[in-house]
Design a protein around this motif. Structure first.
Motif, PDB file in Angstrom:
ATOM      1  N   THR A 270      45.383  50.260  47.496  1.00  0.00           N
ATOM      2  CA  THR A 270      46.473  51.096  47.576  1.00  0.00           C
ATOM      3  C   THR A 270      46.175  52.420  47.928  1.00  0.00           C
ATOM      4  O   THR A 270      46.847  53.118  48.740  1.00  0.00           O
ATOM      5  CB  THR A 270      46.998  50.870  46.283  1.00  0.00           C
ATOM      6  N   THR A 398      52.951  56.902  52.991  1.00  0.00           N
ATOM      7  CA  THR A 398      53.052  55.687  52.423  1.00  0.00           C
ATOM      8  C   THR A 398      53.764  54.660  53.112  1.00  0.00           C
ATOM      9  O   THR A 398      54.169  54.969  54.179  1.00  0.00           O
ATOM     10  CB  THR A 398      53.569  55.824  50.920  1.00  0.00           C
ATOM     11  N   GLN A 459      48.270  48.435  39.808  1.00  0.00           N
ATOM     12  CA  GLN A 459      49.010  48.696  41.074  1.00  0.00           C
ATOM     13  C   GLN A 459      50.405  49.403  40.614  1.00  0.00           C
ATOM     14  O   GLN A 459      50.888  50.295  41.604  1.00  0.00           O
ATOM     15  CB  GLN A 459      48.925  47.313  41.653  1.00  0.00           C
ATOM     16  N   VAL A 462      49.968  53.075  39.995  1.00  0.00           N
ATOM     17  CA  VAL A 462      49.737  53.900  41.565  1.00  0.00           C
ATOM     18  C   VAL A 462      51.076  53.773  42.101  1.00  0.00           C
ATOM     19  O   VAL A 462      51.729  54.953  42.574  1.00  0.00           O
ATOM     20  CB  VAL A 462      48.912  52.912  42.297  1.00  0.00           C
ATOM     21  N   ASN A 463      52.199  52.947  41.813  1.00  0.00           N
ATOM     22  CA  ASN A 463      53.494  52.896  42.361  1.00  0.00           C
ATOM     23  C   ASN A 463      54.119  54.009  41.932  1.00  0.00           C
ATOM     24  O   ASN A 463      54.948  54.839  42.445  1.00  0.00           O
ATOM     25  CB  ASN A 463      54.180  51.691  42.120  1.00  0.00           C
ATOM     26  N   THR A 698      42.568  53.613  53.528  1.00  0.00           N
ATOM     27  CA  THR A 698      42.872  51.987  53.170  1.00  0.00           C
ATOM     28  C   THR A 698      42.819  51.583  54.717  1.00  0.00           C
ATOM     29  O   THR A 698      42.667  52.524  55.830  1.00  0.00           O
ATOM     30  CB  THR A 698      44.193  51.864  52.727  1.00  0.00           C
ATOM     31  N   ALA A 703      48.592  55.425  51.913  1.00  0.00           N
ATOM     32  CA  ALA A 703      48.886  54.773  50.695  1.00  0.00           C
ATOM     33  C   ALA A 703      49.750  53.887  50.593  1.00  0.00           C
ATOM     34  O   ALA A 703      50.771  54.043  51.286  1.00  0.00           O
ATOM     35  CB  ALA A 703      49.143  56.043  49.592  1.00  0.00           C
ATOM     36  N   ASN A 704      49.398  52.658  49.960  1.00  0.00           N
ATOM     37  CA  ASN A 704      50.240  51.499  49.907  1.00  0.00           C
ATOM     38  C   ASN A 704      51.044  51.355  48.505  1.00  0.00           C
ATOM     39  O   ASN A 704      50.277  51.037  47.510  1.00  0.00           O
ATOM     40  CB  ASN A 704      49.552  50.401  50.206  1.00  0.00           C
ATOM     41  N   PHE A 705      52.437  51.130  48.480  1.00  0.00           N
ATOM     42  CA  PHE A 705      53.054  50.629  47.427  1.00  0.00           C
ATOM     43  C   PHE A 705      52.561  49.167  47.440  1.00  0.00           C
ATOM     44  O   PHE A 705      52.492  48.437  48.220  1.00  0.00           O
ATOM     45  CB  PHE A 705      54.630  50.915  47.551  1.00  0.00           C
ATOM     46  N   THR A 706      52.726  48.606  46.313  1.00  0.00           N
ATOM     47  CA  THR A 706      52.598  47.248  45.813  1.00  0.00           C
ATOM     48  C   THR A 706      53.783  46.427  45.322  1.00  0.00           C
ATOM     49  O   THR A 706      54.291  47.024  44.478  1.00  0.00           O
ATOM     50  CB  THR A 706      51.408  47.042  45.048  1.00  0.00           C
TER      51      THR A 706
END
Length: 849
Positions: A270, A398, A459, A462-463, A698, A703-706
């Motif tokens: 993430t 993101t 996760q 993080v979101n 990454t 930055a990755n939303f899940t």
């Protein structure tokens, strides 16, 4: 080797006195360099792991089948109950610290150790990994549990050959874990030979040869396991993984697999780094701090000082936990007693109120709770467009936001309230604290990581941080709070069963050998492999796997199947007693011990929870005996085992001067360039941290939303959900005493905290003697003779101390992706203790205060 201090002394780090010019001040971002830190995290797909079921052991009757007890003895020590505390630390903490410290180490030795602990020219506390201030440090820069840890390390009693001659392994196993630890420091190398029931003295040279003979006789290097504790500093950790890989295996299970592996598994894909993104100064500056699944008052007491400073700066704190913990209610800072303006208030008042909102979540309900908060935030954004969700940040940095948003909006309030146990109105109160803020930090610990969906819950954390743009700026970010002093550093040094190709390539280039690239065993897979007879040598550098791991009797059976077990340690623990056919007990120095080698006094280093690497330089003369440093022990084993296959002169040089090890590290691991020079800066140095600077390393550079799945589990009406916890008088598996002062439990550990309604519904009474049975895939495991204690815990949830409750945790019950044992989600039933074969145990229960 032309760049090593062994050939060119000018290449060694300078040893001039440290100065403080480079320490970042509060509010400043640290100088951390630009190179990305080697993350090492590449999650091993679940289907690649051994899925065969290990049958449930006969936990209750194991004491009748084996003379050496793997579980703590069932005898009671005299329970006394008081009202749970509502204030942490204060004068009592100071008194308890001094009592234990001086009782273990003596007045002079104990005080000397305390005054150098966590100082810039001293040694790192061997317990938790909470960071030290970059600038000013108090003369007493320690907490109660740190004082206990250092006192235990500085113990002036010796558990030498006479002690082991007097006590057989079976007799030692009938001692409590407290009494084992308090027996004294290990001082001589010891061996249990085949058929023996005692450890007896052995010369170091023979001990090394026994290890070498056993390792060299293996059909494959993968028949060996190399386990580490997070207490091991960077330099021996680097040598440990190097030796294992030179032997030819990546079987490097470690304690991180059982605690924050879920954090790494969640953060790496993430944010690009399996570590937290904040500094200690960020805590001070935050506007809102969420503390989830963590008990800092017992497990990280110095964190309370940082929270107090944040509160005085205006921060709001939200605490999320199944148990109300004293450290999250009020805090009396012992440092205030030295301030004439605060001393009287600290003495007479309730101290600083820490928590503004306490959400008493159900065990395993944190993911639903987080969704509820975010659902409220989206509703607030609808009413106040552009005021709640940081869309500029989301668009620039993101991916995956749309899918994530839809997932949160589609989650029903009924599911959120049912699974979390928190009402919609309570969650609105939390959301309102967050809605207009961006300096937000979320802290979490094993209360989250050891859930079934620990990775997915993190996760969601993080979101939340990403939707608020609360990452990569002062006062905001992610904060996984690590346990042991160097558990994060050991991973950085390459102690991992899933090394990256880049890391292995760097080792190959630096040391001119071909390392293995295939995955090895993590801790859970190592336990399974031992049990199935797939391994023959278990080598433990510190730690106590038997007491730390799940399914205690499965671990014990696996240990008994080894040809050789090797334990490098400082004090006796239960894990040293259930052994292989041959077993070695090798005594080493602690952080506090002076480590003298050929080139003079040595120092090692540790990495704290916030990526600061600082020195350990011992100040206490080791007890009389034959202890060796961890570095020297590993070098002796490597030379005896690999002989001319390695550069013996280099291994000797690394033993004689640890600067040589650090020069190697500086060429292998990004971020450690000029390691020797930077380590000698006052307070050490920060490792590179991409997320801290909004540089997300990454795969896609974002930055990755899940988008996670919120799973619902249905249990039988009489079943409860157990979580394991620590008492106040323990750190990890080390038991200092039988008390849990903040929870009001004294002189006893075999207790089960229960909601009063759950006690009544089962026809039980407070303080009844009960048996606890866990249920997993149709199998049962039972521990006997616990005491039911009414407590403020959500209905349907119960809690017990580890290691006593660890036999209930099935080795096959693990968190998705991380393979971490689910010690915070064990399905159990309880009933009045049955009559069992054997001598009766006297139950001594004192009256409630």
């Amino acid at each position: 080797m032309e760049d090593s201090p062994i050939n060119d002394p000018s290449k060694a780090g300078k040893t001039e006195e440290q100065k403080a010019e480079n320490a970042p001040k509060s509010g400043e971002r640290p100088d951390q360099g630009t190179a990305p830190t080697n993350d090492h995290y590449r999650p091993d797909p679940q289907h690649d792991r051994d899925q065969t079921v290990i049958p449930a052991p006969d936990v209750a009757n194991a004491k009748y089948h084996h003379s050496i007890l793997a579980q703590p003895p069932e005898g009671f020590t005299g329970l006394k109950l008081e009202e749970r505390a509502k204030v942490a630390a204060g004068v009592t903490a100071v008194i308890k610290s001094m009592e234990f410290n001086w009782g273990e180490a003596g007045l002079t030795r104990g005080t000397k150790g305390l005054l150098k602990m966590n100082q810039k020219d001293g040694f790192d506390c061997s317990s938790c990994a909470w960071p030290d201030p970059d600038d000013h440090r108090s003369v007493a820069e320690f907490c109660e549990n740190g004082a206990k840890a250092t006192a235990s390390d500085a113990d002036d009693k010796a558990a030498g050959p006479e002690f082991f001659a007097k006590h057989s392994l079976a007799q030692l196993s009938r001692m409590t874990d407290r009494d084992q630890n308090n027996a004294g420091r290990l001082t001589h190398p010891m061996v249990k030979r085949p058929g023996d029931n005692h450890y007896s003295p052995i010369e170091w040279s023979e001990a090394f040869q026994i290890v070498a003979d056993n390792l060299n006789s293996l059909a494959s290097p993968d028949e060996a396991l190399f386990y580490t504790s997070g207490k091991v500093p960077n330099e021996p950790a680097f040598l440990f993984q190097l030796f294992a890989k030179m032997l030819g295996t990546n079987n490097l299970p470690d304690c991180s697999n059982m605690c924050h592996e879920s954090s790494g598994a969640a953060l790496s894909p993430t944010l690009g780094l399996g570590k937290g993104s904040v500094t200690l100064n960020d805590i001070h500056e935050a506007e809102v701090i969420l503390i989830i699944g963590q008990n800092p008052g017992t497990n990280h007491p110095r964190m309370l000082t940082a929270l107090q400073k944040a509160k005085r700066n205006g921060a709001k704190i939200i605490a999320v936990n199944p148990l109300p913990e004293a450290g999250l209610l009020h805090f009396k800072n012992p440092q205030d007693f030295m301030n004439p303006f605060r001393a009287l208030g600290a003495l007479l008042g309730d101290g600083t109120q820490i928590t503004d909102l306490f959400l008493q979540v159900r065990v395993d309900g944190d993911m639903a709770l987080l969704r509820g908060i975010m659902k409220h935030l989206f509703e607030a954004e609808d009413m106040n467009p552009g005021q709640v969700v940081d869309r500029p940040f989301i668009e620039k940095y993101t991916t995956g936001f749309e899918s994530f948003e839809q997932n949160i909006r589609n989650t029903s309030w009924e599911d959120i309230e049912e699974l979390s146990g928190i009402t919609r109105a309570q969650l609105l109160e939390a959301a309102n604290m967050l809605a207009t803020k961006q300096k937000i930090i979320t802290c979490w610990a094993m209360g989250v990581t050891q859930q079934r969906q620990g990775v997915q819950t993190i996760q969601e954390i993080v979101n939340l941080q990403l939707m608020k743009g609360a990452i990569g700026k002062p006062g905001a970010g992610t904060c996984p709070v690590r346990g042991h002093s160097n558990v994060q550093g050991d991973r950085t040094m390459g102690v991992w069963e899933q090394p990256t190709k880049e890391f292995q390539d760097s080792l190959a280039k630096e040391f001119n050998f071909k390392p293995p690239y295939e995955h090895g065993y993590d801790t859970v897979e190592a336990i399974k492999a031992m049990y199935k007879g797939k391994t023959k040598v278990f080598f433990s550098l510190g730690g106590n796997l038997l007491a730390a791991g799940p399914d205690t009797e499965v671990i014990a059976e696996g240990m008994r199947k080894q040809k050789l077990t090797v334990f490098v340690g400082t004090k006796l623990n239960r894990g040293h007693l259930t052994t292989g056919e041959t077993s070695l007990l090798l005594p080493c120095f602690t952080h506090a011990d002076i480590d003298m080698q050929k080139s003079g006094q040595q120092m090692t280093s540790c990495e704290n929870s916030m990526g600061v690497v600082s020195q350990n330089k011992g100040v206490l003369v080791p007890l009389a005996g034959q202890m060796m440093s961890e570095v020297a022990i590993l070098a002796g084993v490597a030379i005896a085992t690999l002989g001319n296959k390695i550069n013996i002169a280099d291994w000797v040089a690394m033993t004689e001067n640890y600067d040589v090890i650090r020069d190697h590290i500086s060429r292998v691991i990004p971020g450690f360039e000029n390691f020797n020079e930077k380590l000698r800066r006052a307070g050490g140095f920060y490792l590179p941290n991409g997320p801290r600077e909004r540089k997300f390393t990454t795969k896609n550079g974002m930055a990755n939303f899940t988008t996670t799945e919120l799973e619902k589990y249905v249990n039988e009406p009489d079943q409860l959900i157990l979580m394991t916890v620590r008492s106040h008088d323990q750190f990890n598996t080390t038991i200092y005493d039988y008390n849990d002062r903040y929870r009001g439990v004294h002189n006893e550990r075999r207790v089960l905290f229960m909601n009063p309604q759950d006690i009544a519904e089962r026809g039980l009474n407070a303080k009844d003697l009960i048996d606890i049975t866990s249920h997993y895939k149709g199998e049962k495991r039972t521990v006997e003779k616990f005491i039911a204690i009414p407590y403020d815990i959500p209905k349907g949830n119960v809690a017990a101390y580890f290691p006593e409750a660890n036999p209930l945790v099935p080795v096959g019950s693990v968190a998705k992706t991380s393979n971490t044992p689910t010690s915070k989600y064990v399905v159990v039933t309880v009933e009045a203790t049955r009559k069992t074969v054997g001598a009766p145990v006297e139950l001594r229960v004192g009256a409630e205060a």
